[in-house]
Design a protein around this motif. Structure first.
Motif, short mmCIF file in Angstrom:
data_model
loop_
_atom_site.label_atom_id
_atom_site.label_comp_id
_atom_site.label_asym_id
_atom_site.label_seq_id
_atom_site.Cartn_x
_atom_site.Cartn_y
_atom_site.Cartn_z
N UNK A 75 91.59 26.88 22.01
CA UNK A 75 90.94 26.09 20.98
C UNK A 75 89.44 26.25 21.15
N UNK A 76 88.76 26.65 20.09
CA UNK A 76 87.34 26.97 20.21
C UNK A 76 86.43 25.74 20.26
N UNK A 77 86.85 24.65 19.67
CA UNK A 77 86.01 23.45 19.68
C UNK A 77 85.97 22.85 21.08
N UNK A 78 84.90 22.13 21.35
CA UNK A 78 84.81 21.46 22.64
C UNK A 78 83.97 20.20 22.49
N UNK A 79 83.88 19.45 23.55
CA UNK A 79 83.05 18.25 23.57
C UNK A 79 83.47 17.23 22.53
N UNK A 80 82.50 16.71 21.82
CA UNK A 80 82.73 15.63 20.85
C UNK A 80 83.67 16.07 19.74
N UNK A 81 83.55 17.31 19.28
CA UNK A 81 84.41 17.81 18.20
C UNK A 81 85.87 17.81 18.64
N UNK A 82 86.14 18.31 19.84
CA UNK A 82 87.51 18.34 20.34
C UNK A 82 88.04 16.93 20.56
N UNK A 83 87.22 16.05 21.12
CA UNK A 83 87.65 14.66 21.33
C UNK A 83 88.01 13.99 20.01
#
Length: 103
Positions: A12-20
């Motif tokens: 999954x390419x998203x991380x941080x706040x976007x993934x949360x």
């Protein structure tokens, strides 16, 4: 009593706040919600939201979805009382991720 665990992960390419924010959509799977697991419907009887979201079902099986701490992946872990139940829980976790828009 036998236990059959398994795990899997998806990039999954998203991380941080976007993934949360995306994983927060898993909150719809709460106590009392029915989930299709293979040929059966399982009721969630407990949710533990430390380090991910672990959903425990009435038959004692469970699945947990969490972001990887070391890779750009979402991981899921499952445990069932039968081997076929384990495979069904892995499929159910993937369906949950599809339903919240991660796949």
């Amino acid at each position: 009593m036998a236990y059959y665990p398994d795990r899997d992960g998806l990039p999954f390419s998203a991380k941080g706040i976007v993934l949360k924010a995306k994983l927060a959509k898993l909150e719809k799977y709460d106590v009392g919600v029915d989930v299709s697991v293979g040929d059966t419907v399982q009721e969630i009887i407990e949710v533990i939201d430390i380090d991910g979201r672990k959903m425990i079902f009435a038959d004692g099986s469970w699945l947990m979805i969490r972001p990887s701490g070391t890779e750009p992946k979402v991981r899921f872990y499952v445990e069932s009382r039968t081997q076929s139940g384990t495979a069904a829980l892995v499929r159910a976790a993937r369906v949950m991720l599809e339903e919240i828009g991660l796949l």
